[in-house]
Design an enzyme around this catalytic site. Structure first.
Site, short mmCIF file in Angstrom:
data_model
loop_
_atom_site.label_atom_id
_atom_site.label_comp_id
_atom_site.label_asym_id
_atom_site.label_seq_id
_atom_site.Cartn_x
_atom_site.Cartn_y
_atom_site.Cartn_z
N ASP A 198 38.98 34.57 46.20
CA ASP A 198 38.02 35.66 45.97
C ASP A 198 38.77 36.96 45.71
OD1 ASP A 198 35.83 33.96 46.20
OD2 ASP A 198 35.67 34.24 48.36
N LYS A 221 39.64 27.41 45.31
CA LYS A 221 38.28 27.58 44.83
C LYS A 221 38.17 28.82 43.95
CE LYS A 221 34.78 29.20 47.51
NZ LYS A 221 34.04 30.17 46.69
N ASP A 227 33.19 27.04 42.03
CA ASP A 227 32.04 27.33 42.90
C ASP A 227 31.14 28.35 42.22
OD1 ASP A 227 30.37 27.83 45.11
OD2 ASP A 227 31.82 29.18 46.05
N LYS A 236 27.73 27.56 41.84
CA LYS A 236 26.40 27.31 42.44
C LYS A 236 25.29 27.38 41.40
CE LYS A 236 27.72 29.28 46.91
NZ LYS A 236 28.94 30.03 46.55
N HIS A 252 21.98 27.04 39.32
CA HIS A 252 20.57 26.91 39.72
C HIS A 252 19.74 27.45 38.55
CE1 HIS A 252 17.31 27.81 43.00
NE2 HIS A 252 16.89 27.01 42.04
N ILE A 276 16.89 25.80 35.03
CA ILE A 276 16.07 24.66 34.62
C ILE A 276 17.00 23.46 34.34
CG2 ILE A 276 14.15 26.04 33.74
CD1 ILE A 276 15.28 25.60 30.91
N ASN A 305 17.63 21.31 31.95
CA ASN A 305 18.42 21.20 30.73
C ASN A 305 19.60 22.18 30.72
OD1 ASN A 305 18.82 20.27 27.91
ND2 ASN A 305 18.39 22.43 27.48
N ARG A 308 38.43 34.90 53.46
CA ARG A 308 38.95 36.13 54.06
C ARG A 308 39.93 35.96 55.22
NH1 ARG A 308 33.07 38.69 53.92
NH2 ARG A 308 32.67 36.44 54.05
O1 C5P Z 1 35.78 34.71 53.05
P1 C5P Z 1 35.03 33.48 53.49
O2 C5P Z 1 35.88 32.51 54.28
O3 C5P Z 1 33.72 33.79 54.15
O4 C5P Z 1 34.72 32.75 52.11
C1 C5P Z 1 33.83 31.70 51.98
C2 C5P Z 1 33.72 31.32 50.54
O5 C5P Z 1 32.88 30.20 50.43
C3 C5P Z 1 33.15 32.41 49.63
O6 C5P Z 1 33.82 32.29 48.39
C4 C5P Z 1 31.70 32.04 49.48
O7 C5P Z 1 31.18 32.40 48.23
C5 C5P Z 1 31.77 30.52 49.60
N1 C5P Z 1 30.59 29.83 50.11
C6 C5P Z 1 29.96 30.14 51.29
N2 C5P Z 1 28.86 29.44 51.71
C7 C5P Z 1 28.41 28.43 50.98
C8 C5P Z 1 29.07 28.09 49.78
C9 C5P Z 1 30.16 28.80 49.39
O8 C5P Z 1 30.40 31.04 51.99
N3 C5P Z 1 27.39 27.72 51.42
#
Ligand code: C5P
Length: 249
Positions: free
Chosen positions: A23, A45, A72, A74, A76, A78, A80, A228
């Site tokens: 991130d 990721k 990642d 995510k 979401h 329609i 197609n 983090r």
């Molecule tokens: O910094 P931290 O350990 O909280 O990062 C978690 C990562 O996982 C972030 O990139 C966040 O977008 C992702 N994530 C999440 N919860 C989910 C899916 C992905 O925190 N259910």
């Protein structure tokens, strides 16, 4: 001697389950982190922040460094739109990507179908396709009051996961708090990717449903996504090594 060897094997097995959330804002920062952390860590990721800044080039860049990549984004939308996007993602050569289970059965089934078909066409391994249940930044009250879901959060996670498994998904993203329930219900082959993983020495940030790395592994998590606690540490490498050591104790 034997004991020492055993410990190394355990450490390697733990390191393989950790996915570092890259991130950061730029490609350069991401590559620098990978250089610092790999080995022992080999799974990274790419989320919306890095993908929006660097585009699909980040995927080939990381693959060329010999690491595994979880995209990642995510999805979401329609059916197609998500299914045809999944075909593009499969051509990029990621190892794992995800969609929101709340997109519904038709969206999930179309996406699974498009992913498998594209992998066959491109003669690539089928990427792990994972469904997001409820984000780990949510709690029961928020789910009920802000999103209007009346059933209990854990039950909602279970029902979404069941639909995902029926539609052919490889697994789910969930909080480590739900990992034990999911492992018990959906069996050993179902991938459980947990976010919201926090060593005791790290701050929670916006994550609400958290567990330590060790608790998440004991609960049956297949992968731990950690951002983090590693990225914000003065030495990301030291943080990663500490997490691996603590998780194996
Ligand atoms: O910094 P931290 O350990 O909280 O990062 C978690 C990562 O996982 C972030 O990139 C966040 O977008 C992702 N994530 C999440 N919860 C989910 C899916 C992905 O925190 N259910």
């Amino acid at each position: 001697m034997l004991f020492g060897k055993r410990k190394n094997v355990d450490k390697e097995a733990i390191a393989e389950k950790i996915i570092v959330a890259l991130d950061v804002d730029t490609e350069e920062e991401a590559y620098e982190l990978v250089r610092r952390l790999s080995p022992p860590l080999t799974y990274f990721k790419v989320g919306m922040r890095l993908f929006v800044s660097s585009g699909p080039r980040i995927i080939s860049g990381l693959k060329n460094m010999g690491v595994r990549v979880f995209l990642d984004l995510k999805f979401h939308d329609i059916p197609n739109t998500v299914a045809s996007t999944a075909a593009v993602v499969t051509r990029l050569g990621v190892d794992m990507f995800n969609i929101h289970l709340s997109g519904g059965r038709e969206m999930i089934e179309a996406t699974v179908k498009a992913t498998v078909a594209e992998a066959e066409k491109a003669q690539r391994e089928v990427p792990l396709l994972i469904g997001v249940t409820v984000l780990s930044s949510f709690n029961d009250q928020m789910l009920r009051n802000e999103v209007g879901v009346e059933r209990r959060l854990e039950h909602h996670v279970e029902q979404l996961a069941a639909m995902g498994q029926e539609c052919g998904l490889s697994g789910v993203v969930a909080s480590p708090r739900e990992a034990a329930m999911l492992r018990k219900k959906f069996g050993e082959e179902f991938a459980i990717v947990t976010a919201g993983v926090r060593p005791l020495w790290a701050s929670l940030g916006d994550q609400l449903r958290v567990s330590t790395p060790r608790q998440a592994l004991e609960a049956g998590a297949s992968y731990l996504v950690i951002g983090r606690p590693i990225l914000d540490h003065s030495s990301p490498r030291e943080a990663a090594e500490k997490i691996i050591a603590e998780a194996g104790k």
